[in-house]
Design a protein around this motif. Structure first.
Motif, PDB file in Angstrom:
ATOM      1  N   CYS A  54       6.192  19.708  44.164  1.00  0.00           N
ATOM      2  CA  CYS A  54       5.675  18.386  44.546  1.00  0.00           C
ATOM      3  C   CYS A  54       6.737  17.597  45.319  1.00  0.00           C
ATOM      4  CB  CYS A  54       5.241  17.597  43.318  1.00  0.00           C
ATOM      5  SG  CYS A  54       3.774  18.269  42.528  1.00  0.00           S
ATOM      6  N   ASN A  55       7.988  17.648  44.870  1.00  0.00           N
ATOM      7  CA  ASN A  55       9.071  16.961  45.569  1.00  0.00           C
ATOM      8  C   ASN A  55       9.278  17.538  46.966  1.00  0.00           C
ATOM      9  OD1 ASN A  55       9.568  15.238  43.439  1.00  0.00           O
ATOM     10  ND2 ASN A  55      11.165  16.521  42.566  1.00  0.00           N
ATOM     11  N   PHE A  56       9.161  18.855  47.108  1.00  0.00           N
ATOM     12  CA  PHE A  56       9.309  19.492  48.411  1.00  0.00           C
ATOM     13  C   PHE A  56       8.223  19.015  49.376  1.00  0.00           C
ATOM     14  CE2 PHE A  56       8.009  22.988  51.239  1.00  0.00           C
ATOM     15  CZ  PHE A  56       9.152  23.070  52.008  1.00  0.00           C
ATOM     16  N   PHE A  57       6.969  18.990  48.911  1.00  0.00           N
ATOM     17  CA  PHE A  57       5.886  18.549  49.775  1.00  0.00           C
ATOM     18  C   PHE A  57       6.012  17.067  50.120  1.00  0.00           C
ATOM     19  CE2 PHE A  57       3.684  22.494  48.488  1.00  0.00           C
ATOM     20  CZ  PHE A  57       3.336  22.935  49.757  1.00  0.00           C
ATOM     21  N   THR A  58       6.520  16.260  49.207  1.00  0.00           N
ATOM     22  CA  THR A  58       6.771  14.847  49.501  1.00  0.00           C
ATOM     23  C   THR A  58       7.833  14.726  50.582  1.00  0.00           C
ATOM     24  OG1 THR A  58       6.171  14.201  47.259  1.00  0.00           O
ATOM     25  CG2 THR A  58       7.499  12.639  48.523  1.00  0.00           C
ATOM     26  N   TYR A  59       8.888  15.528  50.491  1.00  0.00           N
ATOM     27  CA  TYR A  59       9.953  15.529  51.488  1.00  0.00           C
ATOM     28  C   TYR A  59       9.407  15.919  52.866  1.00  0.00           C
ATOM     29  CZ  TYR A  59      14.368  16.792  53.746  1.00  0.00           C
ATOM     30  OH  TYR A  59      15.414  16.889  54.607  1.00  0.00           O
ATOM     31  N   ILE A  60       8.576  16.958  52.921  1.00  0.00           N
ATOM     32  CA  ILE A  60       7.968  17.389  54.179  1.00  0.00           C
ATOM     33  C   ILE A  60       7.066  16.285  54.744  1.00  0.00           C
ATOM     34  CG2 ILE A  60       6.368  19.051  55.235  1.00  0.00           C
ATOM     35  CD1 ILE A  60       9.146  20.183  54.581  1.00  0.00           C
ATOM     36  N   ARG A  61       6.311  15.627  53.892  1.00  0.00           N
ATOM     37  CA  ARG A  61       5.434  14.542  54.345  1.00  0.00           C
ATOM     38  C   ARG A  61       6.267  13.395  54.929  1.00  0.00           C
ATOM     39  NH1 ARG A  61       2.894  13.125  49.787  1.00  0.00           N
ATOM     40  NH2 ARG A  61       4.052  11.210  49.511  1.00  0.00           N
ATOM     41  N   TYR A  62       7.407  13.072  54.311  1.00  0.00           N
ATOM     42  CA  TYR A  62       8.283  12.026  54.836  1.00  0.00           C
ATOM     43  C   TYR A  62       8.811  12.395  56.213  1.00  0.00           C
ATOM     44  CZ  TYR A  62       8.454   9.689  50.267  1.00  0.00           C
ATOM     45  OH  TYR A  62       8.143   9.029  49.124  1.00  0.00           O
ATOM     46  N   ILE A  63       9.141  13.660  56.415  1.00  0.00           N
ATOM     47  CA  ILE A  63       9.610  14.120  57.725  1.00  0.00           C
ATOM     48  C   ILE A  63       8.492  13.976  58.757  1.00  0.00           C
ATOM     49  CG2 ILE A  63      10.354  16.136  59.041  1.00  0.00           C
ATOM     50  CD1 ILE A  63      11.880  17.040  56.528  1.00  0.00           C
TER      51      ILE A  63
ATOM     52  N   PHE B 205      10.054  25.001  31.806  1.00  0.00           N
ATOM     53  CA  PHE B 205      10.347  25.721  33.047  1.00  0.00           C
ATOM     54  C   PHE B 205       9.213  25.571  34.052  1.00  0.00           C
ATOM     55  CE2 PHE B 205       9.905  29.559  35.626  1.00  0.00           C
ATOM     56  CZ  PHE B 205      11.102  29.514  36.318  1.00  0.00           C
ATOM     57  N   CYS B 206       7.967  25.730  33.608  1.00  0.00           N
ATOM     58  CA  CYS B 206       6.816  25.596  34.509  1.00  0.00           C
ATOM     59  C   CYS B 206       6.675  24.165  35.004  1.00  0.00           C
ATOM     60  CB  CYS B 206       5.542  26.056  33.823  1.00  0.00           C
ATOM     61  SG  CYS B 206       5.468  27.843  33.606  1.00  0.00           S
ATOM     62  N   ARG B 207       6.951  23.198  34.143  1.00  0.00           N
ATOM     63  CA  ARG B 207       6.891  21.796  34.560  1.00  0.00           C
ATOM     64  C   ARG B 207       7.928  21.526  35.643  1.00  0.00           C
ATOM     65  NH1 ARG B 207       9.479  17.111  34.099  1.00  0.00           N
ATOM     66  NH2 ARG B 207       8.266  15.213  34.099  1.00  0.00           N
ATOM     67  N   TYR B 208       9.138  22.023  35.474  1.00  0.00           N
ATOM     68  CA  TYR B 208      10.184  21.822  36.478  1.00  0.00           C
ATOM     69  C   TYR B 208       9.815  22.483  37.796  1.00  0.00           C
ATOM     70  CZ  TYR B 208      12.998  20.303  32.500  1.00  0.00           C
ATOM     71  OH  TYR B 208      13.465  19.660  31.389  1.00  0.00           O
ATOM     72  N   ARG B 209       9.186  23.636  37.730  1.00  0.00           N
ATOM     73  CA  ARG B 209       8.763  24.319  38.960  1.00  0.00           C
ATOM     74  C   ARG B 209       7.692  23.506  39.697  1.00  0.00           C
ATOM     75  NH1 ARG B 209      11.178  29.300  40.494  1.00  0.00           N
ATOM     76  NH2 ARG B 209       9.472  29.195  41.953  1.00  0.00           N
ATOM     77  N   ILE B 210       6.732  22.980  38.949  1.00  0.00           N
ATOM     78  CA  ILE B 210       5.665  22.173  39.556  1.00  0.00           C
ATOM     79  C   ILE B 210       6.245  20.915  40.191  1.00  0.00           C
ATOM     80  CG2 ILE B 210       3.623  20.758  39.067  1.00  0.00           C
ATOM     81  CD1 ILE B 210       2.923  22.867  36.921  1.00  0.00           C
ATOM     82  N   THR B 211       7.131  20.220  39.485  1.00  0.00           N
ATOM     83  CA  THR B 211       7.717  19.000  40.038  1.00  0.00           C
ATOM     84  C   THR B 211       8.582  19.311  41.258  1.00  0.00           C
ATOM     85  OG1 THR B 211       9.519  19.079  38.418  1.00  0.00           O
ATOM     86  CG2 THR B 211       7.644  17.678  37.900  1.00  0.00           C
ATOM     87  N   SER B 212       9.248  20.461  41.272  1.00  0.00           N
ATOM     88  CA  SER B 212      10.051  20.845  42.441  1.00  0.00           C
ATOM     89  C   SER B 212       9.168  21.046  43.665  1.00  0.00           C
ATOM     90  CB  SER B 212      10.840  22.126  42.165  1.00  0.00           C
ATOM     91  OG  SER B 212      11.776  21.924  41.149  1.00  0.00           O
TER      92      SER B 212
END
Length: 76
Positions: free
Chosen positions: A56-65, A47-54
């Motif tokens: 990280c994915n959100f910040f990657t998405y924001i960086r792409y924008i 559960f904690c791993r999935y939260r961390i990866t989520s």
């Protein structure tokens, strides 16, 4: 920023439930996390791993924008 490293622990290392370093709950911790330049690993629950990866994915998405790699499409 340094990337967060995840390592999947082998079944021999797991040996049953361990205490998750982030949530403090005794869970089946199949992943370890290494923070910064530390030489030690901390067991984390799925559960904690999935939260961390989520996050990280959100910040990657924001960086792409911000870089203009993604654009908003007109729609309803």
């Amino acid at each position: 920023l340094q990337p967060v490293r995840f390592v999947k622990a082998s079944a021999v290392e797991c040996g049953g439930p361990k205490k998750c370093a982030l949530s403090g709950q005794s869970k089946s911790c199949k992943h370890r996390i290494k923070l910064g330049d530390s030489s030690s690993y901390y067991y984390i629950s799925p559960f904690c791993r999935y939260r961390i990866t989520s996050v990280c994915n959100f910040f990657t998405y924001i960086r792409y924008i911000q870089q203009g790699l993604l654009k908003q499409q007109d729609g309803e």
